[in-house]
Scaffold this motif. Sequence first.
Motif, PDB file in Angstrom:
ATOM      1  N   THR A 238      52.064  39.751  24.579  1.00 53.95           N
ATOM      2  CA  THR A 238      52.125  40.892  25.490  1.00 53.95           C
ATOM      3  C   THR A 238      53.294  41.760  25.060  1.00 53.95           C
ATOM      4  O   THR A 238      54.419  41.255  24.921  1.00 53.95           O
ATOM      5  CB  THR A 238      52.313  40.424  26.942  1.00 53.95           C
ATOM      6  OG1 THR A 238      51.260  39.505  27.278  1.00 53.95           O
ATOM      7  CG2 THR A 238      52.287  41.597  27.895  1.00 53.95           C
ATOM      8  N   TYR A 239      53.056  43.057  24.843  1.00 55.43           N
ATOM      9  CA  TYR A 239      54.142  43.885  24.307  1.00 55.43           C
ATOM     10  C   TYR A 239      54.047  45.326  24.800  1.00 55.43           C
ATOM     11  O   TYR A 239      52.997  45.800  25.238  1.00 55.43           O
ATOM     12  CB  TYR A 239      54.140  43.842  22.775  1.00 55.43           C
ATOM     13  CG  TYR A 239      52.930  44.448  22.095  1.00 55.43           C
ATOM     14  CD1 TYR A 239      52.964  45.749  21.588  1.00 55.43           C
ATOM     15  CD2 TYR A 239      51.751  43.708  21.923  1.00 55.43           C
ATOM     16  CE1 TYR A 239      51.877  46.305  20.948  1.00 55.43           C
ATOM     17  CE2 TYR A 239      50.652  44.247  21.284  1.00 55.43           C
ATOM     18  CZ  TYR A 239      50.720  45.554  20.797  1.00 55.43           C
ATOM     19  OH  TYR A 239      49.625  46.108  20.162  1.00 55.43           O
ATOM     20  N   TYR A 240      55.196  46.019  24.730  1.00 60.05           N
ATOM     21  CA  TYR A 240      55.305  47.413  25.159  1.00 60.05           C
ATOM     22  C   TYR A 240      55.712  48.253  23.962  1.00 60.05           C
ATOM     23  O   TYR A 240      56.740  48.000  23.332  1.00 60.05           O
ATOM     24  CB  TYR A 240      56.348  47.544  26.269  1.00 60.05           C
ATOM     25  CG  TYR A 240      56.493  48.939  26.828  1.00 60.05           C
ATOM     26  CD1 TYR A 240      55.479  49.520  27.585  1.00 60.05           C
ATOM     27  CD2 TYR A 240      57.650  49.687  26.599  1.00 60.05           C
ATOM     28  CE1 TYR A 240      55.608  50.794  28.112  1.00 60.05           C
ATOM     29  CE2 TYR A 240      57.794  50.957  27.116  1.00 60.05           C
ATOM     30  CZ  TYR A 240      56.769  51.514  27.868  1.00 60.05           C
ATOM     31  OH  TYR A 240      56.902  52.776  28.383  1.00 60.05           O
TER      32      TYR A 240
ATOM     33  N   TYR B 287      51.171  38.900  32.555  1.00 61.18           N
ATOM     34  CA  TYR B 287      50.429  38.694  31.310  1.00 61.18           C
ATOM     35  C   TYR B 287      49.169  37.871  31.511  1.00 61.18           C
ATOM     36  O   TYR B 287      48.222  37.948  30.725  1.00 61.18           O
ATOM     37  CB  TYR B 287      51.320  38.066  30.233  1.00 61.18           C
ATOM     38  CG  TYR B 287      51.848  36.687  30.546  1.00 61.18           C
ATOM     39  CD1 TYR B 287      51.079  35.557  30.314  1.00 61.18           C
ATOM     40  CD2 TYR B 287      53.135  36.507  31.027  1.00 61.18           C
ATOM     41  CE1 TYR B 287      51.551  34.290  30.575  1.00 61.18           C
ATOM     42  CE2 TYR B 287      53.635  35.250  31.289  1.00 61.18           C
ATOM     43  CZ  TYR B 287      52.842  34.141  31.063  1.00 61.18           C
ATOM     44  OH  TYR B 287      53.317  32.884  31.339  1.00 61.18           O
ATOM     45  N   ASN B 288      49.117  37.046  32.589  1.00 63.12           N
ATOM     46  CA  ASN B 288      47.913  36.266  32.857  1.00 63.12           C
ATOM     47  C   ASN B 288      46.751  37.151  33.300  1.00 63.12           C
ATOM     48  O   ASN B 288      45.605  36.964  32.880  1.00 63.12           O
ATOM     49  CB  ASN B 288      48.192  35.226  33.950  1.00 63.12           C
ATOM     50  CG  ASN B 288      48.809  33.960  33.394  1.00 63.12           C
ATOM     51  OD1 ASN B 288      48.660  33.663  32.224  1.00 63.12           O
ATOM     52  ND2 ASN B 288      49.524  33.235  34.227  1.00 63.12           N
TER      53      ASN B 288
ATOM     54  N   MET C  69      46.396  46.615  31.018  1.00 64.05           N
ATOM     55  CA  MET C  69      46.929  46.667  29.660  1.00 64.05           C
ATOM     56  C   MET C  69      45.806  47.024  28.682  1.00 64.05           C
ATOM     57  O   MET C  69      44.621  46.874  28.987  1.00 64.05           O
ATOM     58  CB  MET C  69      47.513  45.302  29.264  1.00 64.05           C
ATOM     59  CG  MET C  69      48.675  44.844  30.092  1.00 64.05           C
ATOM     60  SD  MET C  69      49.216  43.196  29.566  1.00 64.05           S
ATOM     61  CE  MET C  69      50.552  42.934  30.743  1.00 64.05           C
ATOM     62  N   VAL C  70      46.189  47.452  27.509  1.00 65.41           N
ATOM     63  CA  VAL C  70      45.232  47.643  26.421  1.00 65.41           C
ATOM     64  C   VAL C  70      45.049  46.287  25.750  1.00 65.41           C
ATOM     65  O   VAL C  70      45.993  45.713  25.204  1.00 65.41           O
ATOM     66  CB  VAL C  70      45.747  48.674  25.402  1.00 65.41           C
ATOM     67  CG1 VAL C  70      44.746  48.808  24.254  1.00 65.41           C
ATOM     68  CG2 VAL C  70      45.986  50.021  26.077  1.00 65.41           C
ATOM     69  N   VAL C  71      43.834  45.746  25.835  1.00 67.86           N
ATOM     70  CA  VAL C  71      43.553  44.406  25.317  1.00 67.86           C
ATOM     71  C   VAL C  71      43.057  44.507  23.881  1.00 67.86           C
ATOM     72  O   VAL C  71      42.156  45.298  23.570  1.00 67.86           O
ATOM     73  CB  VAL C  71      42.507  43.694  26.195  1.00 67.86           C
ATOM     74  CG1 VAL C  71      42.193  42.317  25.630  1.00 67.86           C
ATOM     75  CG2 VAL C  71      43.023  43.575  27.632  1.00 67.86           C
TER      76      VAL C  71
ATOM     77  N   ARG D 164      53.058  52.335  26.182  1.00 70.76           N
ATOM     78  CA  ARG D 164      51.914  51.630  26.755  1.00 70.76           C
ATOM     79  C   ARG D 164      52.113  50.118  26.628  1.00 70.76           C
ATOM     80  O   ARG D 164      52.805  49.635  25.730  1.00 70.76           O
ATOM     81  CB  ARG D 164      50.612  52.029  26.027  1.00 70.76           C
ATOM     82  CG  ARG D 164      50.302  53.515  26.070  1.00 70.76           C
ATOM     83  CD  ARG D 164      48.941  53.820  25.473  1.00 70.76           C
ATOM     84  NE  ARG D 164      47.861  53.378  26.349  1.00 70.76           N
ATOM     85  CZ  ARG D 164      46.560  53.561  26.081  1.00 70.76           C
ATOM     86  NH1 ARG D 164      46.196  54.180  24.962  1.00 70.76           N
ATOM     87  NH2 ARG D 164      45.639  53.157  26.915  1.00 70.76           N
ATOM     88  N   TRP D 165      51.470  49.372  27.544  1.00 75.04           N
ATOM     89  CA  TRP D 165      51.493  47.915  27.485  1.00 75.04           C
ATOM     90  C   TRP D 165      50.197  47.413  26.844  1.00 75.04           C
ATOM     91  O   TRP D 165      49.111  47.880  27.167  1.00 75.04           O
ATOM     92  CB  TRP D 165      51.623  47.323  28.890  1.00 75.04           C
ATOM     93  CG  TRP D 165      53.047  47.295  29.369  1.00 75.04           C
ATOM     94  CD1 TRP D 165      53.651  48.200  30.189  1.00 75.04           C
ATOM     95  CD2 TRP D 165      54.033  46.310  29.042  1.00 75.04           C
ATOM     96  NE1 TRP D 165      54.959  47.844  30.389  1.00 75.04           N
ATOM     97  CE2 TRP D 165      55.225  46.690  29.702  1.00 75.04           C
ATOM     98  CE3 TRP D 165      54.034  45.157  28.257  1.00 75.04           C
ATOM     99  CZ2 TRP D 165      56.393  45.953  29.598  1.00 75.04           C
ATOM    100  CZ3 TRP D 165      55.199  44.416  28.156  1.00 75.04           C
ATOM    101  CH2 TRP D 165      56.363  44.805  28.817  1.00 75.04           C
ATOM    102  N   TYR D 166      50.333  46.448  25.951  1.00 77.86           N
ATOM    103  CA  TYR D 166      49.207  45.868  25.216  1.00 77.86           C
ATOM    104  C   TYR D 166      49.254  44.347  25.337  1.00 77.86           C
ATOM    105  O   TYR D 166      50.286  43.748  25.632  1.00 77.86           O
ATOM    106  CB  TYR D 166      49.288  46.206  23.727  1.00 77.86           C
ATOM    107  CG  TYR D 166      49.249  47.671  23.378  1.00 77.86           C
ATOM    108  CD1 TYR D 166      48.077  48.280  22.935  1.00 77.86           C
ATOM    109  CD2 TYR D 166      50.402  48.463  23.467  1.00 77.86           C
ATOM    110  CE1 TYR D 166      48.050  49.630  22.592  1.00 77.86           C
ATOM    111  CE2 TYR D 166      50.385  49.811  23.127  1.00 77.86           C
ATOM    112  CZ  TYR D 166      49.202  50.378  22.687  1.00 77.86           C
ATOM    113  OH  TYR D 166      49.185  51.717  22.346  1.00 77.86           O
ATOM    114  N   GLN D 167      48.089  43.733  25.076  1.00 77.31           N
ATOM    115  CA  GLN D 167      48.046  42.287  24.910  1.00 77.31           C
ATOM    116  C   GLN D 167      47.136  41.949  23.738  1.00 77.31           C
ATOM    117  O   GLN D 167      45.950  42.286  23.730  1.00 77.31           O
ATOM    118  CB  GLN D 167      47.557  41.573  26.174  1.00 77.31           C
ATOM    119  CG  GLN D 167      47.671  40.050  26.047  1.00 77.31           C
ATOM    120  CD  GLN D 167      47.393  39.353  27.355  1.00 77.31           C
ATOM    121  OE1 GLN D 167      46.266  38.918  27.586  1.00 77.31           O
ATOM    122  NE2 GLN D 167      48.396  39.238  28.227  1.00 77.31           N
TER     123      GLN D 167
END
Length: 372
Positions: free
Chosen positions: A208-210, A148-149, A167-169, A214-217
């Motif tokens: 930070t989530y799925y 996540y960093n 990730m999708v920011v 997809r992974w997003y932040q």
Amino acid sequence: MKKILLILGAVLLLAVIFLYNFGSLDVYLLNRMNNSRLPEEYKGYQDIDTSKSISFGHHEIKLMWESFDPIQHFINSDGEVIVVTSEIPKDRDQKEIEDDGAVGSTRFYKDYHFYKLDKNGNIKDHYTYKSTRDNWCELLYGDFIVNYNKKYYKTWIKNGDTIRKPMVVQNEDLKWSREEQMNMYHTIVEDAEEYLRNSKGGSEEQITYYMHGRWYQLSTNTKLSDGIYYPKANPGYHNSLFGKDSFESERKELDPNRFPNIMPVYFQRRELVKSTSSASGGSISSTSKSWKGDLYCQLLIKGDTLKFKEKMSFDERFTTEKFYQTKGENIRQLKAELEKKYLPYFYFADRNLNFQLFTTSQNKLYIIKPIK
């Protein structure tokens, strides 16, 4: 003359009492009296703390991994066992390694080894993550390795790919309105498969989530919720096939006789020792005695019996006094309490796997396989 003898006798008696209570005379005498011999039937038990494989019947057990941190293990969505170990690096700047963790207990420079096992317990893939102060945060989330960093994730657990995927920011410039942030947060709580909140200081957070493959932040700068925060997922620090309470200090949820195929059968006292715990704040120091010895156990697997022993120590303090008083085969009567209080062993089996996992320490992991 008689008066002198009485005085000498009283002085001698006081000296004996003092030595018995404060000079370890009691420990000396109890050790001298501990002349029990190990029964013949237990002399063939093997020391489990060995790097050599041990054969028993149609099976063998072998120490496969040792680790600086507690070893993690879990099963991915394809039914493969993932094992994660760590070690202090030997191939990097040793000055940095030595200085790392010198103040406080945090160590950033570590090598994490990820192993993927097939259903027979063979290593089919291996990935190494080299942690540094600049990049120390790869966590396990189901079939993903997430940082996540640095805002990336990897799919090695699922398909062997170690490429960083971004990730999708969202709202990185913090220009979303409070209402937009709150709506997104509520959507995450309700719909995300995994999520983790990470404080950035003050009111700023990163979530930070799925979700939807997809992974997003999401970055936020508004108060999202009151009270205690409970994450939806374990952020990858304590994955264990032995149970969520494995090696934890609070073991209230451990089931009695959770390992019915393992039986402690004998405790052989070796040496009685006395220790003193220093107190702070002007409190009085306390002393206690412990019996050091060997715990003899039997592990049953498909008609075969592993007869092993491991080092064990029982303290005379109140909560463990019954173990301190117990010797020989009487330890069998304390199986459930022993497993809850001392965690002497852990065992895992799955009907879809042709091997089992075993350990007596959170930093070691053994594999049990059929002998071909």
